[in-house]
Design a protein around this motif. Structure first.
Motif, PDB file in Angstrom:
ATOM      1  N   ALA A 250       0.843  -1.201   0.000  1.00 35.39           N
ATOM      2  CA  ALA A 250       0.000   0.000   0.000  1.00 35.39           C
ATOM      3  C   ALA A 250       0.874   1.245   0.000  1.00 35.39           C
ATOM      4  CB  ALA A 250      -0.930   0.011   1.204  1.00 35.39           C
ATOM      5  N   ASP A 251       0.517   2.178  -0.860  1.00 34.06           N
ATOM      6  CA  ASP A 251       1.148   3.493  -0.847  1.00 34.06           C
ATOM      7  C   ASP A 251       0.352   4.368   0.111  1.00 34.06           C
ATOM      8  OD1 ASP A 251       2.280   5.932  -1.262  1.00 34.06           O
ATOM      9  OD2 ASP A 251       1.765   6.088  -3.390  1.00 34.06           O
ATOM     10  N   LEU A 252       0.897   4.607   1.297  1.00 33.99           N
ATOM     11  CA  LEU A 252       0.189   5.330   2.351  1.00 33.99           C
ATOM     12  C   LEU A 252       0.515   6.815   2.384  1.00 33.99           C
ATOM     13  CD1 LEU A 252       0.510   2.698   5.227  1.00 33.99           C
ATOM     14  CD2 LEU A 252      -1.388   3.042   3.634  1.00 33.99           C
ATOM     15  N   SER A 253       1.087   7.341   1.292  1.00 37.11           N
ATOM     16  CA  SER A 253       1.343   8.783   1.244  1.00 37.11           C
ATOM     17  C   SER A 253       0.034   9.563   1.166  1.00 37.11           C
ATOM     18  CB  SER A 253       2.228   9.124   0.045  1.00 37.11           C
ATOM     19  OG  SER A 253       1.622   8.721  -1.166  1.00 37.11           O
ATOM     20  N   THR A 254      -1.026   8.905   0.715  1.00 36.88           N
ATOM     21  CA  THR A 254      -2.380   9.436   0.843  1.00 36.88           C
ATOM     22  C   THR A 254      -3.255   8.311   1.389  1.00 36.88           C
ATOM     23  OG1 THR A 254      -3.047   8.815  -1.408  1.00 36.88           O
ATOM     24  CG2 THR A 254      -2.124  11.030  -1.097  1.00 36.88           C
ATOM     25  N   VAL A 255      -4.262   8.675   2.169  1.00 36.31           N
ATOM     26  CA  VAL A 255      -5.175   7.672   2.717  1.00 36.31           C
ATOM     27  C   VAL A 255      -6.611   8.096   2.453  1.00 36.31           C
ATOM     28  CG1 VAL A 255      -3.630   6.821   4.506  1.00 36.31           C
ATOM     29  CG2 VAL A 255      -5.088   8.790   4.989  1.00 36.31           C
ATOM     30  N   TRP A 256      -7.500   7.114   2.506  1.00 34.34           N
ATOM     31  CA  TRP A 256      -8.928   7.375   2.401  1.00 34.34           C
ATOM     32  C   TRP A 256      -9.516   7.424   3.793  1.00 34.34           C
ATOM     33  CZ3 TRP A 256     -11.044   3.680  -1.962  1.00 34.34           C
ATOM     34  CH2 TRP A 256     -10.568   4.139  -3.200  1.00 34.34           C
ATOM     35  N   ILE A 257     -10.411   8.381   4.007  1.00 34.87           N
ATOM     36  CA  ILE A 257     -11.164   8.469   5.248  1.00 34.87           C
ATOM     37  C   ILE A 257     -12.633   8.352   4.876  1.00 34.87           C
ATOM     38  CG2 ILE A 257     -11.693   9.875   7.261  1.00 34.87           C
ATOM     39  CD1 ILE A 257      -8.931  11.161   6.904  1.00 34.87           C
ATOM     40  N   ILE A 277     -10.383  16.466  10.076  1.00 36.10           N
ATOM     41  CA  ILE A 277     -10.344  15.159  10.718  1.00 36.10           C
ATOM     42  C   ILE A 277      -9.539  15.251  12.010  1.00 36.10           C
ATOM     43  CG2 ILE A 277      -9.738  12.732  10.425  1.00 36.10           C
ATOM     44  CD1 ILE A 277     -11.801  13.678   8.414  1.00 36.10           C
ATOM     45  N   THR A 278     -10.048  14.648  13.073  1.00 37.70           N
ATOM     46  CA  THR A 278      -9.299  14.523  14.312  1.00 37.70           C
ATOM     47  C   THR A 278      -9.287  13.056  14.740  1.00 37.70           C
ATOM     48  OG1 THR A 278     -11.287  15.003  15.631  1.00 37.70           O
ATOM     49  CG2 THR A 278      -9.833  16.853  15.096  1.00 37.70           C
ATOM     50  N   VAL A 279      -8.168  12.645  15.355  1.00 42.34           N
ATOM     51  CA  VAL A 279      -8.031  11.278  15.855  1.00 42.34           C
ATOM     52  C   VAL A 279      -7.506  11.328  17.283  1.00 42.34           C
ATOM     53  CG1 VAL A 279      -7.677  10.230  13.589  1.00 42.34           C
ATOM     54  CG2 VAL A 279      -5.706  11.096  14.849  1.00 42.34           C
ATOM     55  N   ASP A 280      -7.813  10.297  18.051  1.00 37.89           N
ATOM     56  CA  ASP A 280      -7.394  10.271  19.450  1.00 37.89           C
ATOM     57  C   ASP A 280      -5.878  10.203  19.589  1.00 37.89           C
ATOM     58  OD1 ASP A 280      -9.995  10.391  20.315  1.00 37.89           O
ATOM     59  OD2 ASP A 280     -10.228   8.214  20.482  1.00 37.89           O
ATOM     60  N   ALA A 281      -5.201   9.640  18.591  1.00 36.55           N
ATOM     61  CA  ALA A 281      -3.746   9.476  18.688  1.00 36.55           C
ATOM     62  C   ALA A 281      -3.014  10.816  18.698  1.00 36.55           C
ATOM     63  CB  ALA A 281      -3.246   8.617  17.528  1.00 36.55           C
ATOM     64  N   PHE A 282      -3.620  11.852  18.097  1.00 39.76           N
ATOM     65  CA  PHE A 282      -2.973  13.167  18.020  1.00 39.76           C
ATOM     66  C   PHE A 282      -3.954  14.236  18.491  1.00 39.76           C
ATOM     67  CE2 PHE A 282      -1.260  10.472  14.601  1.00 39.76           C
ATOM     68  CZ  PHE A 282       0.047  10.355  15.048  1.00 39.76           C
ATOM     69  N   ARG A 316       3.038   9.382   7.327  1.00 34.52           N
ATOM     70  CA  ARG A 316       2.447   8.064   7.635  1.00 34.52           C
ATOM     71  C   ARG A 316       1.916   8.004   9.063  1.00 34.52           C
ATOM     72  NH1 ARG A 316       4.585   8.658   3.177  1.00 34.52           N
ATOM     73  NH2 ARG A 316       5.260   6.953   1.804  1.00 34.52           N
ATOM     74  N   ARG A 317       1.395   9.119   9.563  1.00 39.62           N
ATOM     75  CA  ARG A 317       0.875   9.105  10.930  1.00 39.62           C
ATOM     76  C   ARG A 317      -0.547   8.571  10.997  1.00 39.62           C
ATOM     77  NH1 ARG A 317       1.691  14.546  13.939  1.00 39.62           N
ATOM     78  NH2 ARG A 317       0.866  15.434  12.022  1.00 39.62           N
ATOM     79  N   LEU A 318      -1.312   8.785   9.941  1.00 39.24           N
ATOM     80  CA  LEU A 318      -2.663   8.233   9.901  1.00 39.24           C
ATOM     81  C   LEU A 318      -2.560   6.780   9.453  1.00 39.24           C
ATOM     82  CD1 LEU A 318      -4.603  11.213   8.282  1.00 39.24           C
ATOM     83  CD2 LEU A 318      -4.481  10.576  10.695  1.00 39.24           C
ATOM     84  N   ARG A 319      -3.023   5.877  10.288  1.00 43.18           N
ATOM     85  CA  ARG A 319      -2.874   4.450  10.032  1.00 43.18           C
ATOM     86  C   ARG A 319      -4.211   3.834   9.638  1.00 43.18           C
ATOM     87  NH1 ARG A 319       1.938   2.924  12.720  1.00 43.18           N
ATOM     88  NH2 ARG A 319       3.221   4.806  12.865  1.00 43.18           N
TER      89      ARG A 319
END
Length: 410
Positions: A250-257, A277-282, A316-319
């Motif tokens: 997977a090329d994770l330089s862009t991700v789908w939400i 977008i907000t996530v609990d990790a950050f 690559r912070r969004l997993r």
């Protein structure tokens, strides 16, 4: 008037006065019995409804020993542009346009695994080395067909020259031509068989009886794109087929939400809308993207549609697999409003309250009316004033103290 008549009149007046006094006392007692519960209820109401207009705002005092091990953070109540937003839950997925499931084009046994999970690879990178008896046979057939074709071609060219000089017969020329065409067909068939199992022209040209000292049956399984190894399902010595998925790149330089947009919000959500977008990790960090696709089909169970957002992910912070909160920005409806962080608002007995810091350790409980909400802020209609400081981190702890006071006071 006789003395006896005067005495009777005095006795009558005294009886009237005594009766009136008894009635007054009785009414007074009845009044006190009726009014006292009302006063008690008012006191309890003030305690249950902090900050109501019937009395002074309730204050909490937290002694220093009770603050040990607790973290308190505050934020100002301020006036700022407040955007109309639609909140939605979301899930992070890989960009499926930059995702590859790799499997061999032919059955083979794994003799070496070179790639590991999380490794960043480039297109053409060797992930594993395999051994296939079928491939070895096809390469051998190709080399034999190639040799036969080259011999028959040379013989055909020689016979053609001799025939033109009338040195050889027409029959010998035609026989040579027939062998050449037959060997050409066999060579092309062997060449195509190799192409069908995934060998490139460069790979086929490099086939030789002594290919770098390796058997003809060896072949590499390579990556088809730049990306990260996010799945590996093969082990050393395993026999795998084209139906088996060996690696996922997977090329994770862009991700789908993927957002879950409720049916009642469909009229306001448009393709191209900005999304935060907000996530609990950050915590406290916002990632931005735009809606690039809206599903045409409504989920009958959840009554939602999928809205896909593409967002850059260079670090690559969004997993993939993370849960997220999304705010779809409704354009053209921004306005200044008095806002407070949602983290400062707590629910106490079905009422929204905030804790205003008067000084460290002393907090005033305010009943608050909230109108619109965004993922981070609420628009304050009443109960707070601009410039006041409210507790964010630690507000739940203050809520627990308030509830204990209510239980103790009851």
């Amino acid at each position: 008037m006789s003395w006896r008549t005067k005495q009777s009149r005095i006795s009558a007046n005294a009886g009237i006065l005594l009766g009136g006094l008894l009635v007054s006392l009785a009414l007074g007692c009845n009044d006190s019995r009726v009014e006292q519960p009302a006063r008690k209820a008012t006191t309890e109401q003030e305690r249950i409804q902090p900050g109501c207009e019937t009395g002074e705002p309730h204050q909490l005092t937290v002694p220093p020993e009770a603050q040990e091990g607790q973290t308190f953070q505050t934020a100002p109540v301020e006036r700022r542009p407040f955007r109309d937003e639609i909140a939605a839950t979301a899930t992070i997925k890989p960009n499926e346009y930059r995702l590859a499931h790799l499997s061999p084009r032919i059955e083979g046994r794994v003799i070496d695994v070179k790639a590991v999970l999380g490794q960043h690879v480039k297109a053409g990178h060797v992930l594993a080395l395999m051994d296939s008896i079928e491939l070895g046979q096809k390469k051998s057939d190709f080399l034999q067909a190639k040799t036969n074709h080259e011999v028959d071609k040379r013989n055909y060219v020689r016979e053609e020259g001799l025939y033109k000089e009338q040195i050889t017969s027409e029959k010998e020329f035609l026989d040579a031509k027939g062998r050449y065409e037959k060997s050409l067909a066999a060579f092309r068939a062997a060449h195509e068989a190799l192409r069908l199992i995934g060998l490139s022209e460069e790979d086929i040209k490099g086939i030789d009886w002594s290919t770098k000292g390796q058997p003809l049956s060896y072949f590499p399984l390579v990556s088809s794109l730049n990306g990260s190894v996010i799945e590996r399902t093969i082990t050393l010595g395993e026999l795998i087929t084209p139906k088996d998925k060996a690696f996922t790149i997977a090329d994770l330089s862009t991700v789908w939400i993927i957002l879950d947009v409720y049916e009642q919000n469909l009229a306001a959500v448009r393709k191209g809308a900005e999304v935060e977008i907000t996530v609990d990790a950050f915590p406290g960090e916002t990632f931005k993207g735009t809606i690039v696709y809206l599903s045409e089909v409504l989920n009958p169970t959840t009554r939602t549609i999928d809205a896909r957002v593409e967002t850059p992910n260079p670090q690559r912070r969004l997993r993939p697999g993370m849960f997220a909160r999304a705010a779809v920005i409704i354009p053209g409806r921004d306005s200044d409003a008095l806002v407070a962080p949602l983290a400062a608002l707590q629910q106490v007995n079905n009422q929204t309250v905030a804790f205003v810091e008067k000084k460290p350790g002393t907090y005033e409980v305010r009943q608050v009316t909230v109108e619109r909400r965004s993922p981070l802020y609420g628009e304050i209609q009443s109960g707070l004033h601009e410039g006041e400081t409210v507790v964010t981190t630690g507000s739940f702890y203050l809520k627990s103290i308030l509830l204990k006071e209510q239980i103790g006071g009851g």
